[in-house]
Write a protein that holds these residues in place. Structure first.
Motif, PDB file in Angstrom:
ATOM      1  N   THR A 140       0.817  -1.212   0.000  1.00 25.14           N
ATOM      2  CA  THR A 140       0.000   0.000   0.000  1.00 25.14           C
ATOM      3  C   THR A 140       0.851   1.262   0.000  1.00 25.14           C
ATOM      4  N   ASP A 141       1.734   1.407   0.962  1.00 27.33           N
ATOM      5  CA  ASP A 141       2.520   2.638   1.077  1.00 27.33           C
ATOM      6  C   ASP A 141       3.486   2.827  -0.086  1.00 27.33           C
ATOM      7  N   VAL A 142       4.381   1.883  -0.255  1.00 28.08           N
ATOM      8  CA  VAL A 142       5.426   2.008  -1.274  1.00 28.08           C
ATOM      9  C   VAL A 142       4.826   1.970  -2.682  1.00 28.08           C
ATOM     10  N   ALA A 143       3.969   1.012  -2.941  1.00 29.40           N
ATOM     11  CA  ALA A 143       3.368   0.910  -4.279  1.00 29.40           C
ATOM     12  C   ALA A 143       2.549   2.155  -4.621  1.00 29.40           C
ATOM     13  N   GLY A 144       1.813   2.668  -3.661  1.00 25.99           N
ATOM     14  CA  GLY A 144       0.996   3.858  -3.908  1.00 25.99           C
ATOM     15  C   GLY A 144       1.830   5.077  -4.243  1.00 25.99           C
ATOM     16  N   ALA A 145       2.880   5.300  -3.479  1.00 21.43           N
ATOM     17  CA  ALA A 145       3.757   6.447  -3.735  1.00 21.43           C
ATOM     18  C   ALA A 145       4.466   6.304  -5.074  1.00 21.43           C
ATOM     19  N   GLN A 146       4.957   5.111  -5.361  1.00 23.18           N
ATOM     20  CA  GLN A 146       5.631   4.897  -6.642  1.00 23.18           C
ATOM     21  C   GLN A 146       4.669   5.070  -7.811  1.00 23.18           C
ATOM     22  N   GLY A 147       3.421   4.741  -7.583  1.00 21.41           N
ATOM     23  CA  GLY A 147       2.419   4.881  -8.631  1.00 21.41           C
ATOM     24  C   GLY A 147       2.211   6.303  -9.103  1.00 21.41           C
ATOM     25  N   VAL A 148       2.563   7.279  -8.271  1.00 23.93           N
ATOM     26  CA  VAL A 148       2.439   8.685  -8.666  1.00 23.93           C
ATOM     27  C   VAL A 148       3.816   9.349  -8.820  1.00 23.93           C
ATOM     28  N   GLY A 149       4.865   8.518  -8.929  1.00 17.71           N
ATOM     29  CA  GLY A 149       6.191   9.035  -9.246  1.00 17.71           C
ATOM     30  C   GLY A 149       7.011   9.538  -8.077  1.00 17.71           C
TER      31      GLY A 149
END
Length: 67
Positions: free
Chosen positions: A18-27
């Motif tokens: 959730t945390d890492v994937a979400g942040a990476q998803g918006v660059g």
């Protein structure tokens, strides 16, 4: 509200999914805080990994030098 670009932000989270994937998803660059010293065997690859917040500055020097 802060008028920051994604490349000016470093997100710290303790959940890869959730945390890492979400942040990476918006660059946004990411730090995975794994207090239990878990190994990452998945497809999500944080930019940095730490086991305590005390490591945050030392382990992310490359990010701060570019700012």
């Amino acid at each position: 509200r802060l008028n920051l670009r994604p490349d000016e932000i470093l997100f710290v989270g303790d959940s890869l999914d959730t945390d890492v994937a979400g942040a990476q998803g918006v660059g946004i660059q990411t730090v995975w805080l794994t207090r239990n010293k878990l190994k990452n065997h998945g497809k999500i690859r944080p930019d940095y990994e730490i086991i305590s917040l005390a490591q945050l500055i030392d382990e992310t020097q490359g990010f701060w030098r570019n700012k």
